[in-house]
Scaffold this active site. Structure first.
Site, PDB file in Angstrom:
ATOM      1  N   LYS A   2      17.522  26.679 -49.358  1.00 44.34           N
ATOM      2  CA  LYS A   2      16.461  27.663 -49.600  1.00 44.34           C
ATOM      3  C   LYS A   2      16.542  28.075 -51.060  1.00 44.34           C
ATOM      4  O   LYS A   2      17.584  27.951 -51.694  1.00 44.34           O
ATOM      5  CB  LYS A   2      16.674  28.886 -48.719  1.00 44.34           C
ATOM      6  CG  LYS A   2      16.652  28.562 -47.230  1.00 44.34           C
ATOM      7  CD  LYS A   2      15.539  29.313 -46.541  1.00 44.34           C
ATOM      8  CE  LYS A   2      15.500  29.011 -45.054  1.00 44.34           C
ATOM      9  NZ  LYS A   2      14.197  28.490 -44.611  1.00 44.34           N
ATOM     10  N   GLU A  32      13.449  23.847 -49.972  1.00 48.31           N
ATOM     11  CA  GLU A  32      12.407  24.863 -49.844  1.00 48.31           C
ATOM     12  C   GLU A  32      12.484  25.797 -51.029  1.00 48.31           C
ATOM     13  O   GLU A  32      13.583  26.135 -51.482  1.00 48.31           O
ATOM     14  CB  GLU A  32      12.626  25.669 -48.576  1.00 48.31           C
ATOM     15  CG  GLU A  32      12.418  24.879 -47.321  1.00 48.31           C
ATOM     16  CD  GLU A  32      12.575  25.770 -46.108  1.00 48.31           C
ATOM     17  OE1 GLU A  32      11.583  26.345 -45.665  1.00 48.31           O
ATOM     18  OE2 GLU A  32      13.716  25.906 -45.637  1.00 48.31           O
ATOM     19  N   LYS A  52       5.174  15.963 -37.764  1.00 45.67           N
ATOM     20  CA  LYS A  52       4.539  15.752 -39.073  1.00 45.67           C
ATOM     21  C   LYS A  52       4.064  14.306 -39.166  1.00 45.67           C
ATOM     22  O   LYS A  52       4.833  13.376 -38.891  1.00 45.67           O
ATOM     23  CB  LYS A  52       5.534  16.044 -40.212  1.00 45.67           C
ATOM     24  CG  LYS A  52       5.866  17.527 -40.364  1.00 45.67           C
ATOM     25  CD  LYS A  52       6.828  17.735 -41.527  1.00 45.67           C
ATOM     26  CE  LYS A  52       7.386  19.146 -41.556  1.00 45.67           C
ATOM     27  NZ  LYS A  52       6.564  20.115 -42.223  1.00 45.67           N
ATOM     28  N   HIS A 112      16.111  18.827 -37.908  1.00 52.14           N
ATOM     29  CA  HIS A 112      15.139  18.108 -38.733  1.00 52.14           C
ATOM     30  C   HIS A 112      15.766  16.970 -39.553  1.00 52.14           C
ATOM     31  O   HIS A 112      15.248  15.862 -39.601  1.00 52.14           O
ATOM     32  CB  HIS A 112      14.450  19.059 -39.713  1.00 52.14           C
ATOM     33  CG  HIS A 112      13.875  20.296 -39.073  1.00 52.14           C
ATOM     34  ND1 HIS A 112      13.295  20.274 -37.822  1.00 52.14           N
ATOM     35  CD2 HIS A 112      13.761  21.574 -39.507  1.00 52.14           C
ATOM     36  CE1 HIS A 112      12.868  21.496 -37.525  1.00 52.14           C
ATOM     37  NE2 HIS A 112      13.144  22.301 -38.526  1.00 52.14           N
ATOM     38  N   ASP A 169      20.090  25.498 -38.865  1.00 54.08           N
ATOM     39  CA  ASP A 169      18.646  25.698 -38.957  1.00 54.08           C
ATOM     40  C   ASP A 169      17.907  24.406 -39.309  1.00 54.08           C
ATOM     41  O   ASP A 169      16.798  24.174 -38.847  1.00 54.08           O
ATOM     42  CB  ASP A 169      18.387  26.760 -40.046  1.00 54.08           C
ATOM     43  CG  ASP A 169      16.940  27.203 -40.100  1.00 54.08           C
ATOM     44  OD1 ASP A 169      16.393  27.515 -39.023  1.00 54.08           O
ATOM     45  OD2 ASP A 169      16.348  27.231 -41.195  1.00 54.08           O
ATOM     46  N   LYS A 223      13.313  24.902 -31.155  1.00 57.23           N
ATOM     47  CA  LYS A 223      14.679  24.957 -31.653  1.00 57.23           C
ATOM     48  C   LYS A 223      14.994  26.384 -32.113  1.00 57.23           C
ATOM     49  O   LYS A 223      14.051  27.106 -32.434  1.00 57.23           O
ATOM     50  CB  LYS A 223      14.891  23.949 -32.795  1.00 57.23           C
ATOM     51  CG  LYS A 223      14.082  24.267 -34.060  1.00 57.23           C
ATOM     52  CD  LYS A 223      14.755  23.769 -35.303  1.00 57.23           C
ATOM     53  CE  LYS A 223      15.522  24.815 -36.008  1.00 57.23           C
ATOM     54  NZ  LYS A 223      14.773  25.648 -36.967  1.00 57.23           N
TER      55      LYS A 223
END
Ligand code: BG6
Length: 508
Positions: free
Chosen positions: A346, A222, A188, A246, A241, A154
């Site tokens: 983030k 994150e 995962k 995800h 992103d 990606k």
């Protein structure tokens, strides 16, 4: 598990970061676990003029730095390094692909790799069309003598139009079955475990619907910022992103119907149906259903931290979001009317990814609640860290009367076995070698996910007055993201490092 057939893995962008940090350590681990074919060659390609030995040396250094193996010994490393080779080439030069072809047929002759090739694009996405076209022109994508597989990372396009264009391009050169689109979240263990939790247990399914579930919340936070990737990130932002891929994939696994089998397309068809059922957002809904934010400078644990606009490679006036929270609905019989909330950011207080199912309250509540205790049951599926599952429910506090308190029942994945949990890349690379596309995004999933995202992109583009909120680095994002949550006094969960804790003040 059976070893995949013998093959050559050709990595484009072999001197880059992805190869050093993720691919080589994962391939090394597969080799240590004897999960690679008996004849297995990794051929790195790139502009840098490496000899085979230089490349081996560099890759051994990455293994030392990034391998997740508990013990890395020289013998394993040497054995692994023997399977590494390198060819210098310019991705845009046609004659270089002829050189590649000759080199590959030499490898087939010497190592008996049977013409089975996997091409891994560890390059910037803008190179995918050029490289695929050149590989195809050299006749290297044509299956017959062996299989030919093509892996891309990606982002698959930057909006619906470009994703369609990329798919069209790839389909003009190869079959969809040859394409493996990596969304590393699907690799995962704990993301796959969502399927097992839901479909291996009879107790959840009867409750897994609009009759019993009040809302679903998916967080991927994150603590790091954009690190060295400011240049890329500034033209991407959190929506592209993390959300388009995800977070929507996790939504798909949480909301999908039971697949009829574990066949790759059974699972992917069900995820696609969820994406197709996402209630389309209109541009006008965006300010009410989407909150975006950008981190500003602050002090985290006594250390001054730059705001996003002062990161390397980022425009000083950037309006790129480093945080996004979206509220949406899934229009089908299972989920009609249940709000889904997803958020990612983030520079948040801690690194945590989890799915929280909030169950509805009982129709008539008889008891007294201890102050501050929750009013609904929750099932928390923790993807990372402290991977596991937490069920929160009410119990009577010992003593007179009926005072009720929320308690935790928790399972930690690490208690299941003493083995190291394989990295996402290990699992995904193994699956490509074995020819199993289950955990890879299919073209229609990718395009349908973009279709859902598009109105948000358009709204932000067409209405610059839609606010982007600053949030101090190290906090949970703009506080008005709580306004998205329907219901008096309800907020997002504020997870801690440890699965069983939450709240704003906890170990991070
Ligand atoms: C990547 C994003 O896909 O996922 C990064 O491009 C992000 O920006 C990363 O940091 C997060 O992955 P993980 O596995 O650390 O949760």
């Amino acid at each position: 598990m059976q070893n995949p057939e013998r093959l050559v893995l050709i990595i484009f962008g072999a001197s880059g970061d992805l190869t050093a940090r993720k691919l080589i350590p994962a391939l090394f681990s597969l080799k240590v676990q004897k999960l690679v074919p008996d004849r297995f060659i990794i051929l790195g390609t790139g502009r840098t003029a490496f000899s085979d030995d230089d490349f081996r040396k560099k890759m051994k250094e990455s293994i030392k730095l990034y391998s997740e193996e508990k013990v890395v010994n020289d013998r394993d490393m040497d054995e692994f390094a023997n399977s590494l080779s390198y060819i210098q080439m310019n991705n845009t030069s046609e004659p270089d692909y002829e050189k590649l072809k000759v080199r590959l047929s030499g490898i087939d002759d010497d190592c008996d790799t049977c013409g089975n090739y996997i091409f891994y694009m560890a390059t910037p996405p803008s190179m995918y069309p050029v490289i695929s076209e050149n590989i195809a022109l050299a006749g290297l994508l044509k299956e017959g003598k062996g299989f030919r597989r093509f892996i891309i990372e990606k982002p698959f396009g930057y909006d619906l139009g470009s994703a369609r264009e990329l798919n069209r391009k790839l389909h003009s050169l190869m079959k969809e079955e040859q394409i493996y689109r990596i969304d590393h979240y699907l690799g995962k263990e704990t993301v796959q475990n969502v399927l097992v939790t839901r479909f291996a247990n009879g107790i959840f399914e009867p409750l897994w619907n609009r009759n019993y579930i009040h809302r679903v919340e998916i967080t991927s936070a994150e603590s790091i910022g954009v690190e060295e990737r400011g240049g890329y990130y500034d033209s991407s932002g959190a929506l592209r992103d993390m959300v388009q891929n995800h977070l929507l994939q996790m939504t798909g696994l949480t909301a999908m119907e039971p697949p009829s089998s574990l066949e790759p397309d059974s699972i992917r068809n069900e995820i696609l149906k969820v994406f197709q059922s996402l209630q389309p957002l209109r541009e006008a809904d965006v300010p009410k259903q989407v909150i975006r934010g950008q981190y500003t400078g602050s002090t985290i644990r006594g250390e001054c931290v730059n705001g996003y606009r002062f990161e390397k490679g980022v425009d000083r006036e950037s309006r790129t979001e480093t945080y996004v929270a979206v509220k949406f609905y899934i229009n089908n019989w299972r989920w009609g009317g249940v709000p889904f909330y997803i958020r990612t950011g983030k520079k948040m207080p801690t690194r945590v990814t989890e799915i929280v199912i909030y169950f509805k309250k009982t129709p008539h509540y008889l008891f007294q609640r201890a102050e501050g205790s929750l009013v609904s049951n929750q099932l928390v599926i923790r993807i990372q860290p402290d991977e596991g599952i937490l069920l929160r429910f009410d119990m009577k506090e010992p003593g007179s009367g009926f005072n009720v308190k929320n308690v935790n029942m928790d399972f930690h994945y690490k208690d299941l076995a003493d083995i190291r949990v394989p990295s996402a890349y290990e699992r995904l690379l193994y699956d490509v070698m074995a020819g199993d596309p289950t955990l890879f995004s299919r073209n229609d999933e990718v395009e349908t996910a973009w279709k859902f995202i598009e109105p948000i992109q358009d709204a932000w583009k067409n209405n610059p007055e839609i606010k982007i909120y600053g949030y101090p680095a190290g906090t949970w994002g703009p506080s008005n993201a709580n306004d998205l949550i329907e219901g008096c006094g309800l907020t997002w969960r504020y997870p801690c490092k440890n699965l069983t804790d939450d709240g704003l003040y906890c170990e991070l």
